[in-house]
Design a protein around this motif. Structure first.
Motif, PDB file in Angstrom:
ATOM      1  N   LEU A  19     -15.662 -46.136  56.581  1.00  0.00           N
ATOM      2  CA  LEU A  19     -15.741 -47.191  57.591  1.00  0.00           C
ATOM      3  C   LEU A  19     -14.783 -46.995  58.757  1.00  0.00           C
ATOM      4  O   LEU A  19     -15.158 -47.219  59.910  1.00  0.00           O
ATOM      5  N   PHE A  23     -16.099 -46.707  62.628  1.00  0.00           N
ATOM      6  CA  PHE A  23     -15.717 -47.578  63.738  1.00  0.00           C
ATOM      7  C   PHE A  23     -15.093 -46.772  64.872  1.00  0.00           C
ATOM      8  O   PHE A  23     -15.291 -47.085  66.045  1.00  0.00           O
ATOM      9  N   TYR A  24     -14.364 -45.722  64.553  1.00  0.00           N
ATOM     10  CA  TYR A  24     -13.789 -44.846  65.583  1.00  0.00           C
ATOM     11  C   TYR A  24     -14.897 -44.175  66.387  1.00  0.00           C
ATOM     12  O   TYR A  24     -14.835 -44.126  67.613  1.00  0.00           O
ATOM     13  N   ARG A  27     -16.652 -46.601  68.711  1.00  0.00           N
ATOM     14  CA  ARG A  27     -15.846 -46.961  69.872  1.00  0.00           C
ATOM     15  C   ARG A  27     -15.781 -45.844  70.898  1.00  0.00           C
ATOM     16  O   ARG A  27     -15.463 -46.085  72.063  1.00  0.00           O
TER      17      ARG A  27
END
Length: 125
Positions: A19, A23-24, A27
């Motif tokens: 996760l 998310f990195y 972004r």
């Protein structure tokens, strides 16, 4: 109670190897669309791929790095099971999570062994 806490440990471990890198990547908003599903299924390996390609100037050593990552990622199961062994928790109670982590750590590097380099472009005729 101890079993639930160790289950939370395994979920946290899984979140850290899946996760957090996901998310990195989300972004980043980069335009790299090479193998989008593979990028979303194995985000940590994608980040390793991008960093190694930039660091080694897109050389063929990138594939060798992924083979080495595969050897090291097998040790991912050791990191997940250390608290279980230290607290004398039976591994049978956590078999599903441990097997998932094991196969994830083994399949993820292999999924990126044959990914094309970022600087390869197709010529249109």
């Amino acid at each position: 109670m101890k079993t639930q806490i160790l289950n939370y440990w395994l979920y946290l471990y899984l979140g850290c190897i899946y996760l957090v890198p996901l998310f990195y990547i989300l972004r980043l908003n980069n335009s790299d669309t090479r193998f989008m599903l593979r990028k979303l299924f194995f985000p940590l390996e994608y980040i390793i791929q991008v960093k190694v390609e930039k660091g080694l100037s897109y050389s063929t050593a990138t594939r060798l790095i992924h083979i080495l990552v595969w050897c090291v990622s097998i040790l991912g199961l050791v990191g997940a099971s250390i608290p279980l062994v230290m607290l004398n928790e039976p591994l049978q109670k956590h078999t599903a999570l441990l097997v998932f982590i094991t196969y994830y750590c083994m399949v993820a590097p292999m999924a990126h062994w044959f990914q094309p380099h970022a600087n390869i472009s197709t010529k249109t005729k």
